[in-house]
Scaffold this active site. Structure first.
Site, mmCIF file in Angstrom:
data_model
loop_
_atom_site.group_PDB
_atom_site.id
_atom_site.type_symbol
_atom_site.label_atom_id
_atom_site.label_comp_id
_atom_site.label_asym_id
_atom_site.label_seq_id
_atom_site.Cartn_x
_atom_site.Cartn_y
_atom_site.Cartn_z
ATOM 1 N N ASP A 74 0.830 -1.203 0.000
ATOM 2 C CA ASP A 74 0.000 0.000 0.000
ATOM 3 C C ASP A 74 0.869 1.260 0.000
ATOM 4 O O ASP A 74 1.720 1.423 0.878
ATOM 5 C CB ASP A 74 -0.896 0.035 1.241
ATOM 6 C CG ASP A 74 -2.065 -0.924 1.147
ATOM 7 O OD1 ASP A 74 -2.273 -1.511 0.067
ATOM 8 O OD2 ASP A 74 -2.769 -1.088 2.168
ATOM 9 N N GLY A 123 -6.768 -9.658 2.047
ATOM 10 C CA GLY A 123 -6.443 -10.920 2.688
ATOM 11 C C GLY A 123 -5.487 -10.747 3.851
ATOM 12 O O GLY A 123 -5.726 -11.239 4.958
ATOM 13 N N ASN A 147 -4.751 -7.967 5.500
ATOM 14 C CA ASN A 147 -5.359 -7.155 6.554
ATOM 15 C C ASN A 147 -6.327 -7.973 7.398
ATOM 16 O O ASN A 147 -6.364 -7.863 8.631
ATOM 17 C CB ASN A 147 -6.119 -5.967 5.943
ATOM 18 C CG ASN A 147 -5.204 -4.963 5.274
ATOM 19 O OD1 ASN A 147 -3.998 -4.959 5.489
ATOM 20 N ND2 ASN A 147 -5.783 -4.114 4.446
ATOM 21 N N ARG A 205 -23.753 3.536 10.622
ATOM 22 C CA ARG A 205 -25.051 2.991 11.053
ATOM 23 C C ARG A 205 -24.934 1.560 11.546
ATOM 24 O O ARG A 205 -25.950 0.921 11.848
ATOM 25 C CB ARG A 205 -26.064 3.071 9.903
ATOM 26 C CG ARG A 205 -26.516 4.493 9.593
ATOM 27 C CD ARG A 205 -27.654 4.496 8.575
ATOM 28 N NE ARG A 205 -27.208 4.021 7.265
ATOM 29 C CZ ARG A 205 -26.699 4.817 6.321
ATOM 30 N NH1 ARG A 205 -26.576 6.109 6.550
ATOM 31 N NH2 ARG A 205 -26.331 4.332 5.149
ATOM 32 N N GLY A 206 -23.724 1.029 11.620
ATOM 33 C CA GLY A 206 -23.540 -0.318 12.144
ATOM 34 C C GLY A 206 -23.626 -1.365 11.055
ATOM 35 O O GLY A 206 -23.025 -1.236 9.988
ATOM 36 N N ASP A 263 -8.997 7.003 9.992
ATOM 37 C CA ASP A 263 -8.709 6.351 8.710
ATOM 38 C C ASP A 263 -9.631 5.150 8.569
ATOM 39 O O ASP A 263 -9.511 4.187 9.325
ATOM 40 C CB ASP A 263 -7.240 5.930 8.663
ATOM 41 C CG ASP A 263 -6.832 5.296 7.339
ATOM 42 O OD1 ASP A 263 -7.697 5.120 6.463
ATOM 43 O OD2 ASP A 263 -5.641 4.966 7.184
ATOM 44 N N ASP A 275 -12.052 -4.694 6.647
ATOM 45 C CA ASP A 275 -11.159 -5.821 6.930
ATOM 46 C C ASP A 275 -11.144 -6.146 8.417
ATOM 47 O O ASP A 275 -11.109 -7.317 8.811
ATOM 48 C CB ASP A 275 -9.743 -5.505 6.445
ATOM 49 C CG ASP A 275 -9.671 -5.337 4.931
ATOM 50 O OD1 ASP A 275 -10.529 -5.915 4.235
ATOM 51 O OD2 ASP A 275 -8.773 -4.626 4.450
ATOM 52 N N ALA A 292 -10.517 0.132 14.950
ATOM 53 C CA ALA A 292 -9.610 0.170 13.803
ATOM 54 C C ALA A 292 -9.652 1.523 13.101
ATOM 55 O O ALA A 292 -8.622 2.000 12.615
ATOM 56 C CB ALA A 292 -9.950 -0.951 12.820
#
Length: 307
Positions: free
Chosen positions: A14, A42, A44, A226-227, A248, A254, A284
């Site tokens: 990345d 994959g 991540n 919104r979940g 971020d 992921d 995350a």
């Protein structure tokens, strides 16, 4: 092996640029910063599942270039239980160029799959010995679909639960929905799969029903702030989002999928697993970098704070 998750997926390098806002067409912007790091859905998701408490076996494919050693070094130091890296003779290691906007933490991504699209039938077949004691196989769509389909069929034969994260979306998955125990599209992917534009909970419900009509067994549509919406056994459950200060969002999906796989491998009910995954993903997005995952303890603490 308790809590074992197998993941066949992508490894990308990345290249991330932080920008004040996304550039307009033809515009050059000075970035606020840039990084070069490990990525690919994959890899991540393997990192997320491992940090969420699973014993992870990760299978991927890279090129014979300067980034293949980078991939091996990253996976060796990641804490992932085990991995297998194949190498392509023709294609380079996959890569992604990512813009992250400082306005709202949203991202734009361009991916060149490279070696990820060259997984062979024999390489998939070698996954069988790892699946024999696994609870879950987690897949995405950054590999060649023939390999992904063979992996699903293999898992079905061995009685291993299959989670499909259909990203980036491909209509190839529609005839293969029968091989998936759980499919986890986001709003965009659910819209493309169902033909119903997902903009709120009501449209998400209609999209989930349409996806089941196509042959899916169970659907979780992730809805960002919104979940998530779970449809299982003819019942809907809204999984709430956990409050987060978004830095971020690149690895949010992921994080959710890896944590979901870890929790299901631990024999948790699907609604409970999805709630844990929602808490994990909320942590995350508070971190920079798609591979920068929280851990199980932090997610449990966030879960407890919501009770």
């Amino acid at each position: 092996m308790k809590n074992k998750v197998c993941i066949l997926g992508s490894f990308n390098v990345d290249i991330v640029a932080r920008v004040a806002r996304f550039p307009r067409g033809g515009e050059s912007l000075m970035a606020l910063g840039s990084t070069l790091g490990p990525g690919g859905k994959g890899a991540n998701q393997a990192q997320a599942a491992s940090r969420a408490g699973a014993k992870v076996h990760f299978v991927s494919k890279v090129g014979k270039d300067q980034f293949s050693r980078f991939a091996r070094d990253h996976l060796s130091s990641s804490g992932i239980h085990s991995f297998k890296l194949y190498q392509s003779e023709e294609e380079p290691t996959g890569n992604a160029v990512i813009y992250v906007s400082q306005e709202n933490g949203e991202n734009m991504i361009a991916i060149y799959a490279g070696a990820n699209k060259t997984v062979t039938d024999n390489e998939v077949a070698e996954l069988a010995k790892e699946l024999t004691d696994a609870g879950v196989l987690l897949l995405q769509l950054e590999n060649n679909f023939s390999a992904t389909l063979n992996a699903m069929k293999l898992a079905n034969t061995l009685g291993v639960k299959v989670i499909m994260n259909p990203a980036p979306y491909s209509a190839d998955i529609i005839p293969a929905l029968q091989y998936m125990d759980v499919i986890t599209p986001n709003e965009t992917e659910a819209s493309l799969l169902s033909g119903i534009e997902v903009t709120n909970l009501d449209s998400a419900r209609r999209a989930a029903l349409a996806i089941v009509e196509l042959g899916a067994r169970c659907v979780i549509i992730t809805l960002g702030a919104r979940g998530a919406l779970l449809y299982e056994n003819k019942h809907f459950i809204h999984i709430p989002a956990f409050p987060a200060l978004s830095v971020d969002t690149t690895g949010a999906g992921d994080a959710f999928n890896g944590a979901l796989a870890a929790s299901l491998a631990d024999k948790q009910p699907l609604a409970q697993a999805a709630t844990f995954a929602s808490a994990f993903a909320s942590l995350a997005v508070e971190r920079e970098g798609a591979a920068n995952m929280p851990d199980r303890r932090q997610a449990l603490n966030r879960l407890q704070s919501k009770i």
